[in-house]
Design an enzyme around this catalytic site. Structure first.
Site, PDB file in Angstrom:
ATOM      1  CG  ASP A 188      66.952-132.673 -11.166  1.00  0.00           C
ATOM      2  OD1 ASP A 188      67.843-131.812 -11.045  1.00  0.00           O
ATOM      3  OD2 ASP A 188      65.922-132.503 -11.869  1.00  0.00           O
ATOM      4  CG  ASP A 209      73.761-134.899 -11.380  1.00  0.00           C
ATOM      5  OD1 ASP A 209      74.302-134.236 -10.469  1.00  0.00           O
ATOM      6  OD2 ASP A 209      72.579-134.719 -11.730  1.00  0.00           O
ATOM      7  CG  HIS A 233      68.675-133.729 -16.181  1.00  0.00           C
ATOM      8  ND1 HIS A 233      67.625-133.418 -15.341  1.00  0.00           N
ATOM      9  CD2 HIS A 233      69.697-132.911 -15.800  1.00  0.00           C
ATOM     10  CE1 HIS A 233      67.996-132.447 -14.514  1.00  0.00           C
ATOM     11  NE2 HIS A 233      69.241-132.133 -14.764  1.00  0.00           N
ATOM     12  CD  GLU A 239      75.255-131.538  -7.891  1.00  0.00           C
ATOM     13  OE1 GLU A 239      75.165-132.653  -7.337  1.00  0.00           O
ATOM     14  OE2 GLU A 239      74.656-131.270  -8.946  1.00  0.00           O
ATOM     15  CG  ASP A 275      70.930-133.460  -8.483  1.00  0.00           C
ATOM     16  OD1 ASP A 275      72.050-132.991  -8.776  1.00  0.00           O
ATOM     17  OD2 ASP A 275      69.951-133.376  -9.230  1.00  0.00           O
ATOM     18  N   GLY A 276      72.292-131.564  -6.260  1.00  0.00           N
ATOM     19  CA  GLY A 276      72.185-130.187  -5.827  1.00  0.00           C
ATOM     20  C   GLY A 276      71.594-129.354  -6.941  1.00  0.00           C
TER      21      GLY A 276
END
Length: 160
Positions: free
Chosen positions: A131, A71, A121, A48, A8-9
């Site tokens: 995240d 994501d 999320h 990301e 994740d970023g």
């Protein structure tokens, strides 16, 4: 041995301070490793993509099979739909994050990489943890300089 990565970023502002996170899982040996880092000025897409790059850089053996859960539609679609291959053929003309895409492609070609998009999320344990790590990295005081991006920003600002 198959590896799973959750990446994740995060960017607090776009551009703004940002961070990436990578969680590597080796299911047979039940090994879990987490990596994250923040940058003082960057974008969400850069973070990301950098998270994926870090996952691939951590692989010790060539031709490792890895499934990357992200994501980021930007990263997932760019690779799975082969857009990045077309960008490479055209010398990345007009494309952002050329430095990271070039770095990614070198690593990508050394391994057996597949991507799975996961809704962010949405309660996925490892996506949520990635995240959390990426946001914490973006908020940390130990921020690195995304030199390529900052130099590019300076050049763009100097054009007007």
């Amino acid at each position: 041995m198959a590896i799973i990565a959750y990446t994740d970023g995060s960017s607090l502002g776009n551009p703004g301070p940002g961070g990436y996170a990578t969680i590597l899982l080796e299911t047979e040996l039940k090994i879990k490793k987490e990596f994250s880092q923040g940058y003082r000025l960057t974008t969400n897409n850069r973070m990301e993509l950098l998270a994926v790059i870090v996952a691939l850089e951590k692989l010790k053996n060539p031709k490792t099979t890895i499934t990357i859960y992200t994501d980021s539609k930007y990263v997932c679609d760019s690779v799975e739909k082969k857009w990045v291959m077309g960008w490479e053929k055209k010398g990345f003309k007009g494309k952002k994050n050329e430095d990271l895409w070039r770095r990614f492609l070198i690593l990508y070609r050394k391994h057996h990489v597949s991507f799975q998009w996961v809704k962010g999320h949405a309660g996925n344990e490892f996506n949520e943890r990635a995240d959390e790590l990426a946001v914490a990295a973006a908020n940390s005081k130990d921020l690195l300089i995304d030199s390529f991006f900052e130099k590019q920003q300076e050049q763009e600002e100097g054009m007007f």
